[in-house]
Structure formats: structure tokens, C-alpha cells
Design a protein around this motif. Sequence first.
Motif, PDB file in Angstrom:
ATOM      1  N   GLY A  18       0.867  -1.060  -0.008  1.00 15.47           N
ATOM      2  CA  GLY A  18      -0.128  -0.102   0.008  1.00 15.47           C
ATOM      3  C   GLY A  18       0.739   1.147  -0.003  1.00 15.47           C
ATOM      4  O   GLY A  18       2.062   1.137  -0.426  1.00 15.47           O
ATOM      5  N   GLU A  19       0.173   2.390   0.411  1.00 14.26           N
ATOM      6  CA  GLU A  19       0.841   3.782   0.501  1.00 14.26           C
ATOM      7  C   GLU A  19       2.148   3.702   1.371  1.00 14.26           C
ATOM      8  O   GLU A  19       2.225   3.210   2.597  1.00 14.26           O
ATOM      9  N   ARG A  20       3.157   4.187   0.703  1.00 14.36           N
ATOM     10  CA  ARG A  20       4.577   4.151   1.523  1.00 14.36           C
ATOM     11  C   ARG A  20       4.413   5.311   2.490  1.00 14.36           C
ATOM     12  O   ARG A  20       5.175   5.397   3.644  1.00 14.36           O
ATOM     13  N   LEU A  21       4.144   6.610   2.113  1.00 16.10           N
ATOM     14  CA  LEU A  21       4.052   7.796   2.989  1.00 16.10           C
ATOM     15  C   LEU A  21       3.062   7.812   4.031  1.00 16.10           C
ATOM     16  O   LEU A  21       1.933   7.552   3.519  1.00 16.10           O
ATOM     17  N   LEU A  22       3.298   8.117   5.334  1.00 14.09           N
ATOM     18  CA  LEU A  22       2.322   8.123   6.158  1.00 14.09           C
ATOM     19  C   LEU A  22       1.643   9.726   5.865  1.00 14.09           C
ATOM     20  O   LEU A  22       2.216  10.744   5.621  1.00 14.09           O
ATOM     21  N   PRO A  23       0.397   9.811   6.520  1.00 15.60           N
ATOM     22  CA  PRO A  23      -0.030  10.994   6.538  1.00 15.60           C
ATOM     23  C   PRO A  23       0.781  12.005   7.342  1.00 15.60           C
ATOM     24  O   PRO A  23       1.011  11.610   8.418  1.00 15.60           O
ATOM     25  N   ARG A  24       0.743  13.221   6.989  1.00 11.99           N
ATOM     26  CA  ARG A  24       1.400  14.151   7.741  1.00 11.99           C
ATOM     27  C   ARG A  24       0.476  15.439   8.224  1.00 11.99           C
ATOM     28  O   ARG A  24       0.797  16.113   9.133  1.00 11.99           O
ATOM     29  N   GLU A  25      -0.542  15.846   7.370  1.00  6.27           N
ATOM     30  CA  GLU A  25      -1.223  17.045   7.708  1.00  6.27           C
ATOM     31  C   GLU A  25      -2.715  16.575   7.385  1.00  6.27           C
ATOM     32  O   GLU A  25      -3.111  15.715   6.874  1.00  6.27           O
ATOM     33  N   ASP A  26      -3.477  17.266   8.217  1.00  4.43           N
ATOM     34  CA  ASP A  26      -4.997  16.851   8.321  1.00  4.43           C
ATOM     35  C   ASP A  26      -5.301  15.249   8.655  1.00  4.43           C
ATOM     36  O   ASP A  26      -5.959  14.636   7.996  1.00  4.43           O
ATOM     37  N   ILE A  27      -4.606  15.046   9.546  1.00  7.97           N
ATOM     38  CA  ILE A  27      -4.914  13.522  10.051  1.00  7.97           C
ATOM     39  C   ILE A  27      -6.074  13.261  10.498  1.00  7.97           C
ATOM     40  O   ILE A  27      -6.512  13.917  11.297  1.00  7.97           O
ATOM     41  N   CYS A  30     -10.339   8.109  10.872  1.00  3.94           N
ATOM     42  CA  CYS A  30     -10.185   7.182   9.964  1.00  3.94           C
ATOM     43  C   CYS A  30      -8.973   6.491   9.993  1.00  3.94           C
ATOM     44  O   CYS A  30      -8.473   5.348   9.956  1.00  3.94           O
ATOM     45  N   GLU A  31      -7.872   7.638   9.546  1.00  2.17           N
ATOM     46  CA  GLU A  31      -6.274   7.174   9.429  1.00  2.17           C
ATOM     47  C   GLU A  31      -5.942   6.550  10.392  1.00  2.17           C
ATOM     48  O   GLU A  31      -4.952   5.669  10.457  1.00  2.17           O
ATOM     49  N   GLN A  32      -6.176   7.134  11.609  1.00  3.66           N
ATOM     50  CA  GLN A  32      -5.718   6.765  13.171  1.00  3.66           C
ATOM     51  C   GLN A  32      -6.196   5.089  13.233  1.00  3.66           C
ATOM     52  O   GLN A  32      -5.411   4.423  13.575  1.00  3.66           O
ATOM     53  N   PHE A  33      -7.284   4.925  13.023  1.00  2.00           N
ATOM     54  CA  PHE A  33      -7.997   3.703  13.109  1.00  2.00           C
ATOM     55  C   PHE A  33      -7.239   2.548  12.326  1.00  2.00           C
ATOM     56  O   PHE A  33      -6.989   1.558  12.813  1.00  2.00           O
ATOM     57  N   TYR A 207       3.769   1.817  17.707  1.00  2.00           N
ATOM     58  CA  TYR A 207       4.802   2.298  16.945  1.00  2.00           C
ATOM     59  C   TYR A 207       3.780   3.772  16.064  1.00  2.00           C
ATOM     60  O   TYR A 207       4.214   4.925  15.987  1.00  2.00           O
ATOM     61  N   TYR A 208       2.714   3.262  15.409  1.00  2.00           N
ATOM     62  CA  TYR A 208       1.905   4.054  14.899  1.00  2.00           C
ATOM     63  C   TYR A 208       1.172   5.031  15.890  1.00  2.00           C
ATOM     64  O   TYR A 208       1.054   6.130  15.621  1.00  2.00           O
ATOM     65  N   ALA A 209       0.590   4.637  16.909  1.00  2.00           N
ATOM     66  CA  ALA A 209       0.069   5.476  17.869  1.00  2.00           C
ATOM     67  C   ALA A 209       0.958   6.412  18.276  1.00  2.00           C
ATOM     68  O   ALA A 209       0.556   7.458  18.489  1.00  2.00           O
ATOM     69  N   ASN A 210       2.129   6.228  18.426  1.00  2.00           N
ATOM     70  CA  ASN A 210       3.221   7.199  19.191  1.00  2.00           C
ATOM     71  C   ASN A 210       3.448   8.174  17.903  1.00  2.00           C
ATOM     72  O   ASN A 210       3.681   9.193  17.946  1.00  2.00           O
ATOM     73  N   TYR A 211       3.489   7.709  16.652  1.00  5.16           N
ATOM     74  CA  TYR A 211       3.753   8.707  15.578  1.00  5.16           C
ATOM     75  C   TYR A 211       2.450   9.728  15.490  1.00  5.16           C
ATOM     76  O   TYR A 211       2.683  10.857  15.161  1.00  5.16           O
ATOM     77  N   PHE A 212       1.159   9.220  15.441  1.00  2.00           N
ATOM     78  CA  PHE A 212       0.133   9.967  15.422  1.00  2.00           C
ATOM     79  C   PHE A 212       0.250  11.205  16.668  1.00  2.00           C
ATOM     80  O   PHE A 212      -0.309  12.200  16.584  1.00  2.00           O
ATOM     81  N   ALA A 213       0.514  10.403  17.750  1.00  2.00           N
ATOM     82  CA  ALA A 213       0.640  11.394  19.182  1.00  2.00           C
ATOM     83  C   ALA A 213       1.551  12.602  18.786  1.00  2.00           C
ATOM     84  O   ALA A 213       1.426  13.741  19.298  1.00  2.00           O
TER      85      ALA A 213
END
Length: 268
Positions: A18-27, A30-33, A207-213
Amino acid sequence: MSCWQTVQDYGLRSLGYGERLLPREDITLCEQFVLIGSGMIWNVYFGVLALAAGFVLANAVALAKASARRRLRKPAEAFILLFRGSPLFIQFFLAYFIFLRLKDGVPGTDFLTSAAAGALVVLFLNTAAYSAEIFHGALKSIPKGEVEAADAYGLAGWARFRRILWPTQMRLAWPAYTNEAIFLFHATTLVFFTGFPAQRQSADALYYANYFADRTFNPFVPYPILAGYFILLTLVILGVFGLVNRRLNRHLPQEARLKMRAPRVMLR
């Protein structure tokens, strides 16, 4: 972007698809879930494989610890003391250092420096040590009358263990072993915060939860989502282990069966 498109882009990202770049703006929520749920694939991978392999080793170590032979008992006691006596977090760091040195001296062992293999070995040995102590305690708690009855029927050696001792040992140990299984799945969140690297940002749920935080400066959204996923996982574990528990106790009267309840204490 619709939520369904987010699922298509990030649903298997933790596995490298899938998509390689993680969302950086306007997260979005749904993206977090989706991304935290994607990371749960690794937590389930570590938990299931470590638990299955650790169950086999734990039974062997418990038998060795209960043996009258010193050459079997002492190594089993040392193994249990080593992995129960040291923090799991430190075990990850030491194991990664050992695997790095091993890679330099032994060809073909470089795969152990990856989280998928090296961290799995650590979790496997750790849960085997804790489970072995649980099984050993259950083995020592088997009523003497059952052993005497087996002797009266002429059962000895492996036949006695397989038909009498082991089923009773499992029945007595299963509630405590269920708690150990829950803790093991929770402990998988430590993997990508130790020495084992996350390749291409493909990692577990924490890891992803920490990224979003870090990106949103709001830990009160991703971490509760993560907690919700683990609560659901815990309920699944309790359901599966509850079915096994009923199978183990099927020969007992209803009032004598050991009940499976959600443990009040989730940590060791």
C-alpha cells in the motif's frame, strides 16, 4: 479521501503493502484507526507464534524442573530464573546486541537482527520461562490420589503422564496460563521501542499510535484507540482460552469446574 480509500491505502501498510508515505497533515480519525489496526497484525504475529512455541518448551522445562535428576533440574531452574529475573525490555536490548555479534561471526544468521525473527525468539523464551513456572506449580499440585490411582491401573512412565498427569496439570494451570497469554500479547508493544529496528516504518500498533501522538500533539486520540484494540484482542483470547478450559473440565460436575474470568490484574 474516503475512509474506504484509506483502508485500501493503509490497511496492510505494516506488512509493506500500500501507500508508503504516512499522513502528515490533516490527519483524520479514520487514518488513525486504520494504521493502528494495521500495526496490530504484528502484535498478533508475535503473540501467536511465541505463545505456541513457548507452550511446548514450557512443558519440557516444567518436567525438567520437577525431575529428580540434578542435571535436568538445575538447567531448568537457571533458565527460569534468567528470564523471570530480568526485565523483558533489557532482554530485547541484550538479544539484539548478541545477534549483531553473531551475524559478524556466523554466516546466515543476519535474519536474527530483524524484529520478525530476533524479537520473536526473545518473546518465545520469556513466555516459556513464565509458563514453565506455572506448569511446574500445577504439576506439583496434582492430587496424590490421582497418581496412586494411575499406579493401581498399571500406568507408568509416559502413559501415566500423557493420560493422567498432563491433563490434570493443564486443567489446574489454565486460568493462570490465560493471564500469561494476555500479558504476552501486551508485551509485544515493546518490540519496536527496543534495539530491533522498524524497516520502512512497518511496525506494530504502538509505533503508529506514537507517530500520531507526535504529529497531532494529542495523545488522547491514538492511545485510547490502541487500548481499544487490545481490549478487543483480550476478549478474543479469553473466549478462545475459555473454550479450551471447558474442554479440559468437561468431565467434572458443573459446580466443580474452574471458571474462566477476565483477570483483574493484567500484568505479572
